[in-house]
Design a protein around this motif. Sequence first.
Motif, PDB file in Angstrom:
ATOM      1  N   ARG A 135       0.828  -1.214   0.000  1.00 57.47           N
ATOM      2  CA  ARG A 135       0.000   0.000   0.000  1.00 57.47           C
ATOM      3  C   ARG A 135       0.857   1.257   0.000  1.00 57.47           C
ATOM      4  O   ARG A 135       0.503   2.273  -0.603  1.00 57.47           O
ATOM      5  CB  ARG A 135      -0.904   0.009   1.232  1.00 57.47           C
ATOM      6  CG  ARG A 135      -1.929  -1.097   1.275  1.00 57.47           C
ATOM      7  CD  ARG A 135      -2.629  -1.154   2.629  1.00 57.47           C
ATOM      8  NE  ARG A 135      -3.426   0.031   2.894  1.00 57.47           N
ATOM      9  CZ  ARG A 135      -4.716   0.147   2.578  1.00 57.47           C
ATOM     10  NH1 ARG A 135      -5.351  -0.863   2.011  1.00 57.47           N
ATOM     11  NH2 ARG A 135      -5.378   1.244   2.860  1.00 57.47           N
ATOM     12  N   SER A 136       2.005   1.206   0.667  1.00 59.16           N
ATOM     13  CA  SER A 136       2.851   2.387   0.813  1.00 59.16           C
ATOM     14  C   SER A 136       3.420   2.872  -0.518  1.00 59.16           C
ATOM     15  O   SER A 136       3.891   4.010  -0.610  1.00 59.16           O
ATOM     16  CB  SER A 136       4.010   2.084   1.768  1.00 59.16           C
ATOM     17  OG  SER A 136       4.802   1.003   1.283  1.00 59.16           O
ATOM     18  N   LEU A 137       3.390   2.020  -1.548  1.00 63.56           N
ATOM     19  CA  LEU A 137       3.978   2.391  -2.833  1.00 63.56           C
ATOM     20  C   LEU A 137       2.977   3.028  -3.786  1.00 63.56           C
ATOM     21  O   LEU A 137       3.352   3.445  -4.883  1.00 63.56           O
ATOM     22  CB  LEU A 137       4.604   1.160  -3.503  1.00 63.56           C
ATOM     23  CG  LEU A 137       5.758   0.495  -2.742  1.00 63.56           C
ATOM     24  CD1 LEU A 137       6.312  -0.667  -3.545  1.00 63.56           C
ATOM     25  CD2 LEU A 137       6.857   1.511  -2.443  1.00 63.56           C
ATOM     26  N   LEU A 138       1.718   3.113  -3.376  1.00 64.20           N
ATOM     27  CA  LEU A 138       0.701   3.723  -4.229  1.00 64.20           C
ATOM     28  C   LEU A 138       0.246   5.049  -3.624  1.00 64.20           C
ATOM     29  O   LEU A 138       0.069   5.156  -2.404  1.00 64.20           O
ATOM     30  CB  LEU A 138      -0.507   2.797  -4.380  1.00 64.20           C
ATOM     31  CG  LEU A 138      -0.281   1.506  -5.163  1.00 64.20           C
ATOM     32  CD1 LEU A 138      -1.566   0.673  -5.178  1.00 64.20           C
ATOM     33  CD2 LEU A 138       0.167   1.802  -6.582  1.00 64.20           C
ATOM     34  N   PRO A 144      -9.234   5.071   0.617  1.00 61.43           N
ATOM     35  CA  PRO A 144      -8.694   3.987  -0.211  1.00 61.43           C
ATOM     36  C   PRO A 144      -9.775   3.150  -0.890  1.00 61.43           C
ATOM     37  O   PRO A 144      -9.500   2.486  -1.888  1.00 61.43           O
ATOM     38  CB  PRO A 144      -7.897   3.143   0.799  1.00 61.43           C
ATOM     39  CG  PRO A 144      -7.584   4.078   1.915  1.00 61.43           C
ATOM     40  CD  PRO A 144      -8.764   4.994   2.003  1.00 61.43           C
ATOM     41  N   ARG A 145     -10.996   3.186  -0.361  1.00 50.77           N
ATOM     42  CA  ARG A 145     -12.065   2.414  -0.983  1.00 50.77           C
ATOM     43  C   ARG A 145     -12.375   2.907  -2.396  1.00 50.77           C
ATOM     44  O   ARG A 145     -13.003   2.208  -3.188  1.00 50.77           O
ATOM     45  CB  ARG A 145     -13.318   2.458  -0.114  1.00 50.77           C
ATOM     46  CG  ARG A 145     -13.205   1.639   1.174  1.00 50.77           C
ATOM     47  CD  ARG A 145     -14.435   1.776   2.032  1.00 50.77           C
ATOM     48  NE  ARG A 145     -14.611   3.156   2.483  1.00 50.77           N
ATOM     49  CZ  ARG A 145     -15.597   3.564   3.272  1.00 50.77           C
ATOM     50  NH1 ARG A 145     -16.497   2.690   3.699  1.00 50.77           N
ATOM     51  NH2 ARG A 145     -15.688   4.830   3.634  1.00 50.77           N
ATOM     52  N   ASP A 190       5.436   3.497 -11.763  1.00 48.12           N
ATOM     53  CA  ASP A 190       5.151   4.774 -12.421  1.00 48.12           C
ATOM     54  C   ASP A 190       4.001   4.631 -13.412  1.00 48.12           C
ATOM     55  O   ASP A 190       3.085   5.457 -13.461  1.00 48.12           O
ATOM     56  CB  ASP A 190       6.398   5.286 -13.150  1.00 48.12           C
ATOM     57  CG  ASP A 190       7.439   5.867 -12.203  1.00 48.12           C
ATOM     58  OD1 ASP A 190       7.076   6.134 -11.040  1.00 48.12           O
ATOM     59  OD2 ASP A 190       8.587   6.045 -12.618  1.00 48.12           O
ATOM     60  N   VAL A 191       4.071   3.590 -14.223  1.00 43.29           N
ATOM     61  CA  VAL A 191       3.020   3.353 -15.205  1.00 43.29           C
ATOM     62  C   VAL A 191       1.675   3.157 -14.517  1.00 43.29           C
ATOM     63  O   VAL A 191       0.656   3.730 -14.921  1.00 43.29           O
ATOM     64  CB  VAL A 191       3.368   2.131 -16.079  1.00 43.29           C
ATOM     65  CG1 VAL A 191       2.163   1.705 -16.919  1.00 43.29           C
ATOM     66  CG2 VAL A 191       4.543   2.447 -16.995  1.00 43.29           C
ATOM     67  N   LEU A 192       1.662   2.347 -13.469  1.00 43.24           N
ATOM     68  CA  LEU A 192       0.411   2.091 -12.756  1.00 43.24           C
ATOM     69  C   LEU A 192      -0.127   3.348 -12.093  1.00 43.24           C
ATOM     70  O   LEU A 192      -1.340   3.620 -12.131  1.00 43.24           O
ATOM     71  CB  LEU A 192       0.629   0.994 -11.711  1.00 43.24           C
ATOM     72  CG  LEU A 192      -0.575   0.662 -10.836  1.00 43.24           C
ATOM     73  CD1 LEU A 192      -1.751   0.215 -11.692  1.00 43.24           C
ATOM     74  CD2 LEU A 192      -0.214  -0.414  -9.822  1.00 43.24           C
ATOM     75  N   VAL A 206      -0.249  13.272  -9.642  1.00 48.64           N
ATOM     76  CA  VAL A 206       0.940  12.509  -9.978  1.00 48.64           C
ATOM     77  C   VAL A 206       2.059  13.466 -10.365  1.00 48.64           C
ATOM     78  O   VAL A 206       1.872  14.313 -11.248  1.00 48.64           O
ATOM     79  CB  VAL A 206       0.664  11.539 -11.144  1.00 48.64           C
ATOM     80  CG1 VAL A 206       1.907  10.745 -11.496  1.00 48.64           C
ATOM     81  CG2 VAL A 206      -0.477  10.599 -10.774  1.00 48.64           C
ATOM     82  N   PRO A 207       3.244  13.379  -9.724  1.00 48.70           N
ATOM     83  CA  PRO A 207       4.337  14.300 -10.047  1.00 48.70           C
ATOM     84  C   PRO A 207       4.710  14.237 -11.523  1.00 48.70           C
ATOM     85  O   PRO A 207       4.659  13.178 -12.140  1.00 48.70           O
ATOM     86  CB  PRO A 207       5.490  13.782  -9.166  1.00 48.70           C
ATOM     87  CG  PRO A 207       4.821  13.025  -8.070  1.00 48.70           C
ATOM     88  CD  PRO A 207       3.586  12.424  -8.678  1.00 48.70           C
TER      89      PRO A 207
END
Length: 328
Positions: A135-138, A144-145, A190-192, A206-207
Amino acid sequence: MDVVSTAEVPARERVDFWRDVSSQLWVPYELGCERELENDFEAEIGVTGFGPVQVALMTSTRHTVQRAPKHIRQSDPEVFKLVCVERGGGRMTQDGRCTEFGVGDLVLFDTSRPFQAEFQEHVSTSRVLFLVIPRSLLPLPRDPRTLSATRIPGACGVGALTSQFMLQLARHLDELSPSDAARMTTLSLDVLNVALADALDAGTTVPPHTRQRALMARIHAFIRDNLGDTRLTPAAIAAAHHISLRYLHKLFQQEGHTVAGWVRERRLERCRRDLADPHLAARPINAIAARWGFTSPAYFSQAFRDAYGVPPRQFRQECVSAPAVRAH
C-alpha cells in the motif's frame, strides 16, 4: 522464476492444493470450483520478485476466490493486487462495486478488504498477470475504498498503453536480470500510478517526473511490441501516444538516444537473438532481418557489423560452432 503447478497432483486433491498454494503466496482466501469441474481443475503459476513488488503469471481453469473478514483477521499484509488479463476474463466485487473485466483490462483491488472474484466464464483456461504491491507504494486517495475493484479499460488511451506494458512484462519475465528487475519495479509503479490517476481523474496528483517516466515506459513497450512493423517511424510512435514529434525526440534526447537509434538497437538485439538460436538455423538471414523490420539486407548487414563487430553470417557460424569448441 519459481513455478508451481497442479500437474503432478491427483485430480481430487487439486482444488485444496491450489487453495493452500494461493494462501501461502498471497493472502488466505476461499477457492471454489463447480463440483462438475473439480476433477478437471488445473493451474500453474510462475512467481518472481521486483524488490518490494511480487509478480506472478497464472494459467488456470475456471474458479472463484473469496476473501472474507475471517481471512483478513488471519493475515493482512496490507497490499493491493493488480490483475492484468492476457486471456480470459471474469468479474471482481469489492465494497459494493462489481467490475467485469476481459482481455487487456486491468483491475486493482485491496486485499485488506473483503472481495470476491470469478475467473474466465467463456474460455477453458485463463492467463492472468498479477502484481502484488505494498500500500505504501501507491499514492492512495483520502478514501482507499475509491480504488476498490477499479477497472482500467485496456481498449484505448492510457489503459491500452498500460496494458501493453504490463503484458509485455509478463512475456519477458524470464529474460530479466536482477538489475533489469530493479528498474522494472520503478517503471511498473510509475506506469500504474499514472493509469490510476487517469482512471480516477486525478492526474494532477501525480508528479510530472513520474508521468514522464511512465510515458517513456509505455513508449518503450509500444516499440518492442511493434519492432516487426516497417511503419514504426518516430511520427507513428508520437501519434500512438498523442504527443508531438518534437516532444518525442526531446524525451529520447534526455536519455541520450535518438528515436530511430533506439528502435534500431532493439531490432538488432532481436536479430542477434534469433541468429544465435539453433532452432532457427535453417531460416535465411534476410528473413530474420525482415521479421524485425529491416527492409534492406545490405543496410541490415552493415548495421549488424557496426553494432557487434562481425557480419551476421559470421556471427551465426560462430554461434553454431561454439558448442563444438567447448567440447574440446
